[in-house]
Design an enzyme around this catalytic site. Sequence first.
Site, PDB file in Angstrom:
ATOM      1  N   GLU A 117       4.080  -7.696  10.256  1.00 37.93           N
ATOM      2  CA  GLU A 117       3.220  -8.884  10.271  1.00 37.93           C
ATOM      3  C   GLU A 117       2.273  -8.889   9.068  1.00 37.93           C
ATOM      4  OE1 GLU A 117      -0.241 -11.012  12.985  1.00 37.93           O
ATOM      5  OE2 GLU A 117       0.317  -8.917  13.359  1.00 37.93           O
ATOM      6  N   ARG A 136     -10.413  21.660  -8.657  1.00 35.58           N
ATOM      7  CA  ARG A 136      -9.269  20.750  -8.673  1.00 35.58           C
ATOM      8  C   ARG A 136      -9.455  19.727  -7.567  1.00 35.58           C
ATOM      9  NH1 ARG A 136      -8.689  22.239 -13.106  1.00 35.58           N
ATOM     10  NH2 ARG A 136      -7.365  23.907 -13.840  1.00 35.58           N
ATOM     11  N   GLU A 180       2.741  -7.469   6.101  1.00 32.78           N
ATOM     12  CA  GLU A 180       3.433  -7.128   4.861  1.00 32.78           C
ATOM     13  C   GLU A 180       3.819  -8.428   4.150  1.00 32.78           C
ATOM     14  OE1 GLU A 180       6.781  -3.691   3.780  1.00 32.78           O
ATOM     15  OE2 GLU A 180       6.761  -4.643   5.735  1.00 32.78           O
TER      16      GLU A 180
END
Lengths: 183, 183
Positions: B140, B37, B142
């Site tokens: 800053e 997995r 974003e």
Amino acid sequence: MSKFEEKTIHSERIYEGKIINLKVDEVMLPNGNQSKRELIEHPGAVALVAITEDHKIIMVEQFRKALERTIIEIPAGKIEKGEDPKYTAMRELEEETGYSADHLELIQSFSTSPGFADEVIHLYSATGLKKSTSGAVLDEDEFVELLEVTIEEAEQLMKVNRIYDAKTAFAVLWAKQKISTEN
Amino acid sequence: MSKFEEKTIHSERIYEGKIINLKVDEVMLPNGNQSKRELIEHPGAVALVAITEDHKIIMVEQFRKALERTIIEIPAGKIEKGEDPKYTAMRELEEETGYSADHLELIQSFSTSPGFADEVIHLYSATGLKKSTSGAVLDEDEFVELLEVTIEEAEQLMKVNRIYDAKTAFAVLWAKQKISTEN
């Protein structure tokens, strides 16, 4: 060009697996700063809203290692390489549930985790359901239990988090609207 | 013990990143066979259905590197370590949109990709919205554009895949039901 585009400066492949790959991209932001993006590649999947004649939604219960418990979901499966998503949906419905459908229609495609993964699920509505004589045909290593639940039962299962994934939560709301429009 | 439980025999940590980790578990299946997995660890996130007085849903448009394009989503954000999800939701609403809310109520928590990731999104309904005088306060690095869309506009954006992620698709259906019940 997309607004706010992040340009790839460098891409490092960390892991190539059976189902997912991981890469880390160094990107240039719109303001000229650099940042890192950890990105999962996934082949994509299909899922089905299959509603029986007596208005029950077909679901499957299975163990999910990532969550360490069983949850109840609509039938779904990964798209095999080169496979048409609609064919995948038809195949998964028959294998997982033992039902076949006369007609599949795309409801919506959506990204599951746009912040870090490219996985897209194509969600189909399956109508004209027929039970096959052979029933579900699971892989040897697949452990899935078939359920048929009413909308009210599905809403109750959501409240107690036994239905607990985004595609199924969407499917339950969609089915509720569809059934209430028909009646 | 969960039905169909898969027992971990061995777990290998492949990558520890800023936002996600990757591990590969060797598991024992219920029939005694072994399988692998590939699992992503994610800190979890919150998202908000914030509906204005004139029945518009607050959304944000942003570039998503995993999809290599901008999409339109409901406000959302990662849970910082030790943070209460409700507090995260309050914080993200104010930072991303410049709105504050009198009241947050949990609609539903859901796993985004139960097949390979433990990410859970806690989806809140935000009511009693007020615009703050300072507006959105973005980091800053974003880059987000604020939008307010009607249900009809949101449904149209879904059709053309500009709304394209599971949490937002769920939110649009949920908001539609809520608004139609109120009227």
